[in-house]
Design a protein around this motif. Structure first.
Motif, PDB file in Angstrom:
ATOM      1  N   PHE A 157     -24.080 -43.841 -13.101  1.00 41.98           N
ATOM      2  CA  PHE A 157     -23.114 -44.912 -12.837  1.00 41.98           C
ATOM      3  C   PHE A 157     -21.899 -44.435 -12.058  1.00 41.98           C
ATOM      4  O   PHE A 157     -21.260 -45.225 -11.357  1.00 41.98           O
ATOM      5  N   LEU A 158     -21.560 -43.158 -12.154  1.00 35.96           N
ATOM      6  CA  LEU A 158     -20.374 -42.656 -11.452  1.00 35.96           C
ATOM      7  C   LEU A 158     -20.481 -42.816  -9.944  1.00 35.96           C
ATOM      8  O   LEU A 158     -19.540 -43.329  -9.315  1.00 35.96           O
ATOM      9  N   PRO A 159     -21.598 -42.384  -9.294  1.00 33.65           N
ATOM     10  CA  PRO A 159     -21.676 -42.624  -7.845  1.00 33.65           C
ATOM     11  C   PRO A 159     -21.650 -44.105  -7.485  1.00 33.65           C
ATOM     12  O   PRO A 159     -21.143 -44.480  -6.428  1.00 33.65           O
ATOM     13  N   MET A 160     -22.151 -44.962  -8.380  1.00 38.34           N
ATOM     14  CA  MET A 160     -22.074 -46.401  -8.137  1.00 38.34           C
ATOM     15  C   MET A 160     -20.619 -46.865  -8.119  1.00 38.34           C
ATOM     16  O   MET A 160     -20.226 -47.654  -7.250  1.00 38.34           O
ATOM     17  N   LEU A 161     -19.831 -46.364  -9.069  1.00 37.88           N
ATOM     18  CA  LEU A 161     -18.412 -46.720  -9.101  1.00 37.88           C
ATOM     19  C   LEU A 161     -17.692 -46.246  -7.841  1.00 37.88           C
ATOM     20  O   LEU A 161     -16.858 -46.963  -7.279  1.00 37.88           O
TER      21      LEU A 161
ATOM     22  N   VAL B  27     -14.761 -54.718  -5.156  1.00 36.38           N
ATOM     23  CA  VAL B  27     -15.125 -53.667  -6.096  1.00 36.38           C
ATOM     24  C   VAL B  27     -16.001 -54.250  -7.216  1.00 36.38           C
ATOM     25  O   VAL B  27     -16.925 -53.591  -7.701  1.00 36.38           O
ATOM     26  N   MET B  28     -15.759 -55.496  -7.602  1.00 34.14           N
ATOM     27  CA  MET B  28     -16.612 -56.164  -8.588  1.00 34.14           C
ATOM     28  C   MET B  28     -17.952 -56.550  -7.980  1.00 34.14           C
ATOM     29  O   MET B  28     -19.010 -56.338  -8.587  1.00 34.14           O
ATOM     30  N   LEU B  29     -17.909 -57.122  -6.785  1.00 38.40           N
ATOM     31  CA  LEU B  29     -19.143 -57.538  -6.119  1.00 38.40           C
ATOM     32  C   LEU B  29     -20.089 -56.363  -5.933  1.00 38.40           C
ATOM     33  O   LEU B  29     -21.290 -56.457  -6.208  1.00 38.40           O
ATOM     34  N   SER B  30     -19.546 -55.237  -5.470  1.00 37.88           N
ATOM     35  CA  SER B  30     -20.374 -54.058  -5.221  1.00 37.88           C
ATOM     36  C   SER B  30     -20.948 -53.487  -6.506  1.00 37.88           C
ATOM     37  O   SER B  30     -22.115 -53.086  -6.555  1.00 37.88           O
ATOM     38  N   THR B  31     -20.138 -53.456  -7.558  1.00 34.47           N
ATOM     39  CA  THR B  31     -20.615 -52.926  -8.834  1.00 34.47           C
ATOM     40  C   THR B  31     -21.765 -53.757  -9.377  1.00 34.47           C
ATOM     41  O   THR B  31     -22.784 -53.221  -9.845  1.00 34.47           O
ATOM     42  N   ILE B  32     -21.626 -55.077  -9.309  1.00 35.48           N
ATOM     43  CA  ILE B  32     -22.703 -55.965  -9.769  1.00 35.48           C
ATOM     44  C   ILE B  32     -23.954 -55.765  -8.935  1.00 35.48           C
ATOM     45  O   ILE B  32     -25.065 -55.615  -9.470  1.00 35.48           O
ATOM     46  N   LEU B  33     -23.793 -55.760  -7.621  1.00 38.60           N
ATOM     47  CA  LEU B  33     -24.947 -55.666  -6.730  1.00 38.60           C
ATOM     48  C   LEU B  33     -25.670 -54.334  -6.891  1.00 38.60           C
ATOM     49  O   LEU B  33     -26.904 -54.290  -6.969  1.00 38.60           O
TER      50      LEU B  33
ATOM     51  N   SER C  86      -8.648 -49.326 -10.542  1.00 37.92           N
ATOM     52  CA  SER C  86      -8.858 -49.244  -9.092  1.00 37.92           C
ATOM     53  C   SER C  86      -8.114 -50.386  -8.398  1.00 37.92           C
ATOM     54  O   SER C  86      -7.497 -50.190  -7.341  1.00 37.92           O
ATOM     55  N   ILE C  87      -8.180 -51.584  -8.990  1.00 40.09           N
ATOM     56  CA  ILE C  87      -7.446 -52.727  -8.434  1.00 40.09           C
ATOM     57  C   ILE C  87      -5.941 -52.484  -8.516  1.00 40.09           C
ATOM     58  O   ILE C  87      -5.197 -52.748  -7.565  1.00 40.09           O
ATOM     59  N   ARG C  88      -5.489 -51.971  -9.658  1.00 44.90           N
ATOM     60  CA  ARG C  88      -4.072 -51.669  -9.829  1.00 44.90           C
ATOM     61  C   ARG C  88      -3.594 -50.642  -8.800  1.00 44.90           C
ATOM     62  O   ARG C  88      -2.498 -50.777  -8.230  1.00 44.90           O
TER      63      ARG C  88
ATOM     64  N   VAL D 169     -14.874 -47.588  -2.909  1.00 46.24           N
ATOM     65  CA  VAL D 169     -14.708 -47.340  -1.474  1.00 46.24           C
ATOM     66  C   VAL D 169     -15.008 -48.597  -0.665  1.00 46.24           C
ATOM     67  O   VAL D 169     -14.436 -48.817   0.406  1.00 46.24           O
ATOM     68  N   SER D 170     -15.903 -49.447  -1.188  1.00 44.24           N
ATOM     69  CA  SER D 170     -16.302 -50.643  -0.441  1.00 44.24           C
ATOM     70  C   SER D 170     -15.131 -51.578  -0.168  1.00 44.24           C
ATOM     71  O   SER D 170     -15.177 -52.386   0.760  1.00 44.24           O
ATOM     72  N   VAL D 171     -14.065 -51.477  -0.978  1.00 41.21           N
ATOM     73  CA  VAL D 171     -12.886 -52.329  -0.766  1.00 41.21           C
ATOM     74  C   VAL D 171     -12.261 -52.042   0.590  1.00 41.21           C
ATOM     75  O   VAL D 171     -11.857 -52.957   1.320  1.00 41.21           O
TER      76      VAL D 171
END
Length: 448
Positions: free
Chosen positions: A247-251, A380-386, A218-220, A256-258
Motif C-alpha cells: 500500500f505504501l507505493p500506492m500512497l 489523492v482520494m481518486l487515485s487511492t481508490i482507483l 497530505s491534503i493539509r 504525487v498525482s495531485v
C-alpha cells in the motif's frame, strides 16, 4: 435539485426500509435452508438498527457529540457481539478466526518479551507486512494480561474507528457541506463490517485509520506547507507498511498525482501518463505481493486458488467472471443475506455494510466522475481508490469487502459529493440503478 431532497439517499428511512424488505424477501423465498440462525440474525438486526439510529440523529447533534455517540455505539455493539461469540461458539473471536488467530498467537508469543527485547525483535523481523496489529496487541496484552487484553482490544478498535471518523470528517469538509460530512461519518462509524472486524480481532480499523490519516495530512501539507503536517504524513504513511506493504507505493503515487492533476489537461498525453503511473504502481505492488507470498511458503498459484474459491462455486467463469469482477470492484460486493455456515460470522453478519456500498454505487461513480474536473487535492482520494480497485481486480477479491474497506471512507465522501451535486436528469438514472441492483441482490441470494 435541492440538498434536502437529494439527502434522502443517505437517510435512515430509505436505507432501513430497502434493507428490511430485501432481507425478509430473501429469507422467505430461499427456503431458509442457508439462512442464519436466530442468534446470528438478531446480531445483524441489532447492528442495523443501531446504525440507523445514529444516522437519524446525526443532523441534530454537534460534531463532537456525534463522534462520542459513534464511539459508544461501536464499543457497545462490539461487546454485545463478543459476548454472543462466547455464548454461541465458545470462542471470543468467532467460529472461524482466520487471520485473527495468527495475530492473537503472535501477540501472545511476543508478550513474553520485555519492551527492549521486543523492540530488538521488531528490528530483526523482516516480515513487516501484516505485523502491525500484532504489535498493537502486544502492548495491550503486556498492560492488561492475555485473557483480559483480548477484550480490551475491542476498546482500542472503537477508539481507532472514532479517530478514523474524525479524520474522514475533516477531509469531507473540503468537498461537501457539514451536514453531508456528518451523514458520512454516521454511516462509516457504525458500519456493521467495522464492528464485526473489531470483534473478530482483525486489523482493518487500524489500517484504514493510518491510510485516511496519511491522506488527510497530505491534503493539509498541500494547503498549508507546514512541516508538522509533512512529518505526520510521513508517520502515517510509514505505519501502513506494518499492515500491507504494497500500500505504501500506492500512497506515494496517489499523493504525487495531485501535482500532475493540477497542471495537466485532460488529453491523450495526460491520460497516457496517468495510465503509466498506475501501471508502475500495480507492477510494484504485484512484485511485493509475490515476494511476501513466497516468503511465507505459500503457493505461487494462490491467486488462482482465490479465483476458484470466489467464483467457481457460484458458477462464474470466463466472460461472466470478468464482468462480475470488474463491476463489483467499483460498486462493492453483493451482500449475502443467506450463506454457507463458514461465512456467517464475517460475510453474512455484516451484510448491511455491503448493502450500503452497492446500493449507493452509481452515486459514488457519479461523484468520482464529477470530482475528476476539480484541479485540487481531491485527486489523492481518486487515485487511492482507483489503485486499490486495480489491485482488487488483479487478485479477484471483488467479492470480499475486506479489501474495499480501506478506501471506503473516500468512497463515502465521493458518494456524498455526487449526491450533493446531483441534477434531475441524473436522478432518473440513479433510481433505475437502485431498482436494478436490488433485483440483482435478490436474485443472487435466492438463486445461488
Amino acid at each position: 435539485m435541492n440538498a434536502i431532497s437529494s439527502m434522502r439517499f443517505m437517510n435512515s428511512r430509505f436505507l432501513g426500509v430497502s434493507y428490511i424488505l430485501l432481507l425478509v424477501a430473501c429469507l422467505i423465498l430461499s427456503g431458509r435452508k442457508l439462512a442464519p440462525d436466530a442468534g446470528v440474525l438478531s446480531m445483524q438486526i441489532m447492528m442495523v438498527l443501531t446504525s440507523l439510529f445514529v444516522l437519524s440523529i446525526s443532523q441534530k447533534v454537534t460534531k463532537g457529540s456525534l463522534l462520542f455517540t459513534i464511539f459508544s455505539a461501536h464499543f457497545i455493539m462490539s461487546v454485545v457481539i463478543r459476548l454472543f461469540y462466547i455464548e454461541h461458539w465458545n470462542d471470543p473471536l468467532g467460529p472461524i478466526p482466520m487471520d485473527a488467530l495468527d495475530y492473537h498467537m503472535d501477540a501472545l508469543k511476543a508478550s513474553r518479551y520485555s519492551l527492549s527485547d521486543f523492540m530488538n525483535l521488531c528490528i530483526k523481523d523482516h516480515d513487516l507486512d501484516d505485523s502491525g496489529f500484532a504489535y498493537i496487541l502486544y502492548f495491550i496484552y503486556r498492560m492488561f494480561g492475555n485473557d483480559f487484553g483480548i477484550h480490551v482490544a475491542l476498546l482500542a478498535n472503537s477508539i481507532a474507528a472514532t479517530m478514523l471518523c474524525n479524520y474522514t470528517y475533516k477531509i469531507a469538509n473540503y468537498y461537501i457541506s457539514p451536514e453531508y460530512s456528518k451523514l458520512v461519518i454516521a454511516i462509516l462509524g457504525t458500519l456493521s463490517y467495522s464492528v464485526v472486524t473489531s470483534t473478530n480481532g482483525l486489523k482493518e480499523n487500524f489500517f484504514t485509520l493510518f491510510v485516511v490519516g496519511a491522506i488527510y495530512y497530505s491534503i493539509r501539507y498541500y494547503t498549508t506547507k507546514n512541516i508538522s503536517n509533512l512529518l505526520m504524513l510521513i508517520l502515517f504513511s510509514a505505519l501502513t507498511v506494518l499492515f500491507r506493504l504494497a500500500f505504501l507505493p500506492m500512497l506515494i503515487i496517489a499523493i504525487v498525482s495531485v501535482k500532475f492533476a493540477k497542471y495537466a489537461k485532460l488529453n491523450l498525453r495526460s491520460i497516457f501518463i496517468l495510465v503509466l503511473l498506475f501501471g508502475v504502481c500495480m507492477y510494484i505492488g504485484t512484485q511485493l505481493t509475490a515476494y511476501l507470498i513466497a516468503m511465507r511458503g505459500l503457493s505461487e498459484n494462490v491467486f488462482n486458488d482465490m479465483y476458484e474459491m470466489h467464483y467457481t462455486d457460484s458458477g462464474l467463469g470466463g466472460i461472466s467472471f470478468m464482468i462480475a469482477n470488474s463491476l463489483f470492484a467499483f460498486v462493492g460486493p453483493i451482500p449475502s443475506f443467506v450463506s454457507t455456515a463458514n461465512k456467517i460470522s464475517y460475510i453474512t453478519m455484516p451484510n448491511f455494510t455491503a448493502f450500503i456500498s452497492i446500493l449507493l454505487g452509481s452515486l459514488f461513480i457519479g461523484g468520482f466522475i464529477k470530482a475528476i474536473n476539480r484541479k485540487d487535492h481531491v485527486f489523492v482520494m481518486l487515485s487511492t481508490i482507483l489503485l486499490n480497485n486495480m489491485i482488487v481486480l488483479m487478485m479477484s477479491f471483488s467479492f470480499n469487502f475486506r479489501y474495499r474497506f480501506v478506501v471506503f471512507p473516500f468512497i463515502m465522501i465521493l458518494t456524498a459529493y455526487g449526491i450533493q451535486n446531483l441534477n434531475r436528469k441524473e436522478l432518473k438514472f440513479h433510481k433505475v440503478y437502485i431498482a436494478s441492483i436490488m433485483a440483482m441482490i435478490f436474485f443472487y441470494n435466492v438463486a445461488f
